[in-house]
Scaffold this motif. Structure first.
Motif, short mmCIF file in Angstrom:
data_model
loop_
_atom_site.label_atom_id
_atom_site.label_comp_id
_atom_site.label_asym_id
_atom_site.label_seq_id
_atom_site.Cartn_x
_atom_site.Cartn_y
_atom_site.Cartn_z
N CYS B 221 0.86 -1.18 0.00
CA CYS B 221 0.00 0.00 0.00
C CYS B 221 0.90 1.24 0.00
CB CYS B 221 -0.89 -0.02 1.25
SG CYS B 221 -1.99 1.40 1.37
N ASN B 222 1.44 1.56 -1.19
CA ASN B 222 2.29 2.76 -1.20
C ASN B 222 1.68 3.85 -2.07
OD1 ASN B 222 3.01 1.51 -3.57
ND2 ASN B 222 5.12 1.14 -3.02
N PHE B 223 2.39 4.31 -3.08
CA PHE B 223 2.05 5.61 -3.69
C PHE B 223 0.62 5.69 -4.23
CE2 PHE B 223 6.52 4.42 -4.40
CZ PHE B 223 7.01 5.15 -3.33
N ALA B 224 0.23 4.72 -5.05
CA ALA B 224 -1.12 4.78 -5.60
C ALA B 224 -2.13 4.28 -4.57
CB ALA B 224 -1.20 3.93 -6.87
N ALA B 225 -1.81 3.16 -3.93
CA ALA B 225 -2.78 2.56 -3.00
C ALA B 225 -3.10 3.50 -1.85
CB ALA B 225 -2.24 1.24 -2.48
N ALA B 226 -2.11 4.27 -1.41
CA ALA B 226 -2.33 5.16 -0.27
C ALA B 226 -3.37 6.23 -0.60
CB ALA B 226 -1.01 5.80 0.14
N LYS B 227 -3.51 6.55 -1.87
CA LYS B 227 -4.47 7.59 -2.26
C LYS B 227 -5.75 6.98 -2.82
CE LYS B 227 -1.09 11.20 -3.27
NZ LYS B 227 0.16 10.47 -3.04
N ALA B 228 -5.79 5.67 -2.87
CA ALA B 228 -6.92 5.00 -3.53
C ALA B 228 -8.14 4.94 -2.63
CB ALA B 228 -6.49 3.58 -3.91
N THR B 229 -9.26 4.63 -3.27
CA THR B 229 -10.48 4.38 -2.52
C THR B 229 -10.35 3.04 -1.79
OG1 THR B 229 -11.48 5.17 -4.59
CG2 THR B 229 -12.98 4.59 -2.79
N GLU B 230 -9.69 2.11 -2.45
CA GLU B 230 -9.58 0.78 -1.87
C GLU B 230 -8.24 0.16 -2.25
OE1 GLU B 230 -12.80 -1.78 -2.96
OE2 GLU B 230 -11.86 -3.57 -2.12
N TRP B 231 -7.60 -0.44 -1.26
CA TRP B 231 -6.37 -1.19 -1.53
C TRP B 231 -6.71 -2.67 -1.45
CZ3 TRP B 231 -2.83 -3.04 2.81
CH2 TRP B 231 -1.76 -3.79 2.29
N VAL B 232 -6.33 -3.43 -2.48
CA VAL B 232 -6.56 -4.87 -2.49
C VAL B 232 -5.20 -5.57 -2.44
CG1 VAL B 232 -7.55 -6.80 -3.79
CG2 VAL B 232 -8.64 -4.55 -3.89
N PRO B 233 -4.78 -5.98 -1.25
CA PRO B 233 -3.48 -6.67 -1.19
C PRO B 233 -3.60 -8.07 -1.78
CG PRO B 233 -4.48 -6.55 1.01
CD PRO B 233 -5.43 -5.86 0.06
N LEU B 234 -2.60 -8.47 -2.55
CA LEU B 234 -2.63 -9.83 -3.09
C LEU B 234 -1.24 -10.44 -3.00
CD1 LEU B 234 -2.86 -9.95 -7.01
CD2 LEU B 234 -1.50 -8.34 -5.68
N ARG B 235 -1.21 -11.76 -3.14
CA ARG B 235 0.09 -12.45 -3.12
C ARG B 235 0.89 -11.97 -4.33
NH1 ARG B 235 -1.17 -18.10 -2.44
NH2 ARG B 235 -0.84 -17.77 -0.22
N VAL B 236 2.16 -11.74 -4.11
CA VAL B 236 3.03 -11.21 -5.17
C VAL B 236 2.94 -12.07 -6.43
CG1 VAL B 236 5.46 -10.79 -5.77
CG2 VAL B 236 4.62 -10.21 -3.48
N GLY B 237 2.76 -11.41 -7.57
CA GLY B 237 2.83 -12.10 -8.86
C GLY B 237 1.61 -12.89 -9.25
N THR B 238 0.48 -12.64 -8.63
CA THR B 238 -0.72 -13.43 -8.96
C THR B 238 -1.79 -12.57 -9.63
OG1 THR B 238 -1.67 -13.09 -6.75
CG2 THR B 238 -0.32 -15.07 -7.07
N ASP B 239 -1.40 -11.46 -10.19
CA ASP B 239 -2.34 -10.51 -10.81
C ASP B 239 -3.21 -11.16 -11.88
OD1 ASP B 239 0.32 -9.42 -10.04
OD2 ASP B 239 -0.76 -7.51 -10.19
N ALA B 240 -2.60 -12.01 -12.70
CA ALA B 240 -3.36 -12.62 -13.80
C ALA B 240 -4.53 -13.43 -13.26
CB ALA B 240 -2.46 -13.50 -14.65
N ALA B 241 -4.29 -14.15 -12.18
CA ALA B 241 -5.37 -14.99 -11.63
C ALA B 241 -6.54 -14.12 -11.18
CB ALA B 241 -4.83 -15.82 -10.46
#
Ligand code: SF4
Lengths: 132, 867
Positions: B221-241
């Motif tokens: 949760c850094n530069f973009a996530a800190a200003k976002a409406t919602e932060w969705v943390p996910l396991r590293v490298g699983t974006d495609a799923a």
């Protein structure tokens, strides 16, 4: 790598060079078909290794297309040259930049200007794959 | 700008504001530089320019400190110690430019006569102005071996290729003016670094203020996530799923998608045979679609798009074919939110909710009128960048994310995911630059403009023997290659019959030892060169391995006719203005510093290939008659820039005109910005060409003992784990990754004292971020000194910063810190050198686009006293 080659006629190859002056004698916009065509080919970068001549002179039929010019060149300079320039017959690599009389050639099936009898082709490979 | 009376009237010989461009990162924002008595005292943003819109980031403001750094190189240096290595003092001796250029030219002449491919040129991505001169130089010299160091290798092989294939652009961004719902996957566009960085920051802030919902999917949760409406943390490298599961919910549960868009603008209706390939018209070879009205299969060109079937199963010429969309729908079913929760750790209910929000906010079917033009309105965007790019599966990560846009028609229309300016009709006076995407024989889009001529689509056929050291002849979707520096490069070159070996390296500003991967691995590759010349601002860790180091000019001492061109790179997307700014020298070189582009011209003269370089500039800058460079005439770089500008904007607008005005701009038309409905091209939701490409590559590599995992070459995207996802060694329970810090650019700005101070104040810039609960579980405390170690025993040391704002399994390390050299004393010893952990080899490279894997499974242990 096999390319379909259309060679200039033996007759055309043996003719003396047509000079640029002939171009001046052609009426702009006229549909007159010039009997023969002289192509001065300027190869740059790695392509320049294939010949000691710059420009290299090609004689082609008056109705020749850019593609025919490249095929003739490929035949003259050999398979390694063709491999660098053509990804398949009549299809150059996108990084092979061809300019005919200063204009970028987009379509190899196009013919040279019908109103001129001499043209300059410049060819260079801009292969660098950019990243970042 | 704030010119107060006293500034203007003060009795100084020189008090001037000059219009130019920043170069502290590749964003290249337009600046105003205030020079008083020959000294630049301030740099501000140029409000007249669309690039930055008068804003600068901290790095841009701090640029002066880099320019005036007392450790800048001022004279050419020659090593006297022939031994090279980490512990060898080069024994630098000052030499004259004549001596340096003579020696370099002698090497160039020899190599060019033997085999020009033995020359490798590397450049930093930080200085965009180095791109065209480098490209022209390598083309003229005759080597294909050009690379963009770690900046290119770590960032772009996936992002740019997929953005190119799907949006005809180098990158993508939400249409901030109209977007209502943006979902970011490992991206920070508008919130930190990146293309059109400062412009996007303003646009993104306005969009959030207007109410745009921003969801940021990221382990940290850094530069973009800190200003976002919602932060969705996910396991590293699983974006495609995650993206595929959202697509599944949209297609198979909610059944929300844009049928007319899919029919008309994608290959969704193309019929796919049992061999996974298009069923083609036997006569024309055009892909067939099913015409619902006539009940026949016909070439896609012969059927109005509204009649093309997207579902069903049809027998055509004796084989059963299904529309690509039907296959996609089936394929997505395996990404149930429940299964995807196991892969990503994102709760299934959240996946359903996010998919529903995205799909409904897309307002499929709606239109809007802008400047009297009725346009499709899809105010949602899914974008990805460096985070999801940093994995072996970057192609599918990006494709999966973009499918979200394609499903609802949110591609290059109002409010949607926009490529950066893929269509330009040119300046009203000259109609230049002019470029528009076009269709190939299969109807698929070919980009109208690219950063070179290695287009992302159509891909070249793989060929042997490889002529490129990076093996891009074989792996034709690869851009920047790891094999220029990999541990197994010799084995690979032998396998692929590379008929030469590199002998000379010209390095422009890249700190290769730090930017690629583990420093020992990279050093081994660099030590093989017989001769290295490096153009640098400072003596870096890499320049210490050079034979000759040349003192470069900074951005305040340089000229560039095209700071922000191609527009697909860093001109803000969306409505507004086309804007072509330049860079001009604000102050002269100090000592014996010289400009890179001028030095390259001089080298071409001395080595005897000036005519080739002139021709290469004609091609690279696309110079039009009568501004084309002639024969072997000795143009200066200023004259070449002048030709570039006049060629594009007319005889009267040369370099002097631009120095005075700083830029030229003209309004964008709605049909340029929202070009998709106006250009008859389709994009592939089904990558039919991948499978044959994989087979062609395998036919070359497998007889040579290199297996191609076919699951990377399937037409529909999947989540494919990295080696880190397969690592289950006890104790190795964190996925370490690095991220681009907002106050630093690569390794370069660590030397800047203002930025260093800002970084020291920042809790994360020089530390290792770990989830608080995870740290507590292991008895590790905030501020503790820890070892981070890989299974291969690579390790780095640093201080922990514990935070709730990181995924429990993630370990975040900022930027490219941890300098050890003496040439950048402010940078030395600060922060953590993440890349030390990275392997650089085939095993950690994508077999499809050569993307280097940048995530690594690590063990974290406290440093014992005395270690
Ligand atoms: S974003 Fe980059 S180019 Fe713009 S001001 Fe910051 S450092 Fe300079």
């Amino acid at each position: 790598m096999s390319a379909t080659l259309r060679l200039p006629t033996a007759d055309a190859r043996s003719r003396p060079l047509l000079t640029a002056e002939l171009v001046d004698g052609t009426e702009p916009g006229s549909n007159a078909i010039v009997p023969d065509r002289v192509i001065r080919v300027w190869l740059f970068g790695i392509l320049s290794r294939f010949t000691t001549e710059r420009p290299l002179i090609l004689h082609l039929p008056a109705t020749a297309t850019f593609g025919e010019a490249i095929d003739t060149l490929a035949h003259r300079l050999g398979g390694q040259f063709a491999e660098l320039v053509l990804q398949e017959p009549r299809k150059t690599f996108s990084h092979c930049r061809i300019f005919a009389d200063g204009k970028h050639v987009e379509n190899l099936n196009e013919a040279f200007e019908r109103t001129t009898s001499a043209s300059n082709i410049e060819m260079i490979l801009v292969m660098a794959a950019e990243g970042g | 700008m704030n010119i107060i009376e006293s500034d203007v009237t003060r009795a100084t010989a020189d008090d001037t504001w000059l219009k130019s461009s920043c170069s502290l990162c590749y964003g290249t924002c337009s600046i105003l530089a205030h020079r008083v008595d020959g000294v630049v005292i301030k740099v501000e943003g140029n409000p007249d320019s669309a690039v930055g819109k008068g804003r600068l980031c901290g790095k841009g403001v701090g640029g002066l400190m880099t320019h005036y750094d007392p450790h800048r190189l001022r004279v050419p240096l020659h090593r006297t110690n022939p031994r090279k290595g980490f512990n060898e003092d080069p024994g630098w001796k000052q030499i004259s430019w004549d001596e340096a250029l003579d020696e370099i030219a002698a090497h160039l002449r020899r190599i060019r006569a033997e085999d020009p491919r033995k020359l490798v040129v590397q450049r930093t991505t930080t200085v965009t102005a180095s791109r065209a001169p480098s490209q022209a130089f390598v083309a003229a010299f005759g080597t294909p071996n050009f690379s963009t160091a770690g900046g290119g290798l770590h960032c772009g092989n996936g992002a740019h290729v997929i953005s190119g294939v799907m949006h005809a652009s180098w990158s993508v961004v939400p249409d901030f003016e109209y977007c209502n719902y943006a979902i970011y996957f490992g991206a920070s566009k508008g919130h930190a670094a990146g293309h059109a960085s400062c412009s996007n920051m303003g646009k993104a802030a306005d969009a959030r203020f207007r109410g745009m919902k921003m969801v940021v999917v990221d382990p940290f949760c850094n530069f973009a996530a800190a200003k976002a409406t919602e932060w969705v943390p996910l396991r590293v490298g699983t974006d495609a799923a995650l993206a595929l599961a959202m697509c599944n919910v949209m297609v198979n549960e909610l059944k929300i998608y844009d049928t007319p868009y899919l029919q008309a603008k994608t290959n969704a209706p193309y019929l796919i045979g049992p061999d996974q390939l298009y069923i083609r018209d036997p006569k024309t070879q055009a892909p067939l679609v099913w015409d619902q009205e006539s009940g026949t299969a016909r070439p896609f060109t012969a059927v109005p798009s509204a009649r093309m079937a997207l579902r069903g199963s049809f027998t055509v010429n004796g084989v059963v074919g299904r529309p690509a969309f039907a296959l996609l729908g089936e394929h997505l079913k395996k990404y149930t939110p429940e299964r995807t929760e196991e892969i990503t750790t994102v709760p299934a209910a959240n996946i359903r909710r996010l998919a529903g929000e995205f799909a409904r906010e897309a307002r499929v079917g709606s239109t809007i009128v802008i400047d009297g033009v009725t346009l499709p309105y899809r105010p949602v965007a899914a974008i990805a960048f460096r985070g999801s790019q940093g994995h072996m599966n970057s192609v599918y990560n990006f494709l999966a994310v973009d499918l979200l846009n394609q499903l609802v028609g949110a591609a290059d229309v109002v409010g949607s995911c926009l490529g950066f300016n893929p269509t330009c009709y040119g300046h009203p006076d000259t109609k230049l630059p002019y470029y528009v995407p076009k269709a190939d024989a299969d109807g698929l889009m070919v980009t109208g403009m690219w950063m070179g001529y290695h287009y992302p689509y159509p891909t070249n056929k793989p060929r042997m023997p490889s002529k490129q050291l990076g093996l891009q002849d074989v792996f034709t979707m690869g851009m920047t290659s790891p094999f220029l520096n990999s541990t197994d490069q010799e084995m690979l070159w032998e396998k692929f019959d590379v008929p030469y070996r590199p002998e000379m390296l010209i390095n422009y500003g890249a700190n290769l030892l730090m930017s690629i991967g583990n420093k020992d691995v990279v050093a081994e590759s660099l030590l093989k060169y017989k001769f290295i010349v490096s153009f640098d601002l400072f003596l870096t860790e890499t320049s210490v391995l050079a034979d000759i180091v040349l003192p470069d000019c900074s951005y305040l001492q340089s000229v560039d006719s095209r700071s922000n061109f191609p527009f697909i790179f860093s001109l803000p997307a969306g409505l507004g203005e086309w804007c072509w700014p330049i860079r001009q020298a604000v102050v002269p070189p100090d000592g014996e510093q010289r400009r890179y582009a001028d030095v390259l011209l001089e080298l071409a003269d001395r080595a005897g290939f000036r005519a080739d370089l002139n021709a290469a500039y004609n091609a690279t800058y696309d110079l039009q008659s009568p501004f084309r460079l002639e024969g072997d005439r000795k143009y200066s770089f200023d004259e070449i820039c002048d030709a570039d500008l006049r060629s594009h904007f007319g005889q009267e607008r040369g370099l002097d005109w631009f120095k005075q005005h700083g830029l030229i701009k003209w309004p964008k038309k709605p049909e340029e910005v929202y070009w998709r409905p106006f250009v008859d091209v389709r994009v592939p939701i089904y990558w039919e060409f991948l499978k044959p490409l994989g087979e062609q590559i395998a036919a070359i590599t497998e007889p040579r003992g290199l297996k191609i995992p076919r699951h990377y070459y399937q037409p529909l995207p999947d989540w494919i784990g990295c080696p880190s996802h397969a690592c289950d060694a006890p104790g190795f329970d964190f996925y370490a990754f690095y991220y681009r810090d907002i106050i630093h650019t690569n390794s370069f700005t660590m030397e800047n004292p203002w930025l260093d101070e800002a970084a020291r104040l920042d809790p994360f810039s020089y530390t290792i971020a770990m989830n608080r609960a995870s740290a507590e579980k292991r008895g590790l405390k905030h501020g503790a000194l820890v070892w981070v170690e890989t299974e291969k025993r690579r390790k780095v040391k640093g201080r922990l910063a514990v935070t709730e704002g990181i995924h429990p399994e993630g370990l975040g390390i900022a930027a490219l810190a941890g300098h050890w050299g003496d040439g950048m004393p402010i940078a030395k010893g600060k922060g953590v050198f993440f890349n030390e952990l990275l392997e650089v080899d085939w095993e950690h490279s994508s077999p499809v686009n050569l993307n280097l894997d940048l995530c690594v499974k690590v063990r974290v242990t406290a440093v014992e006293t005395g270690q």
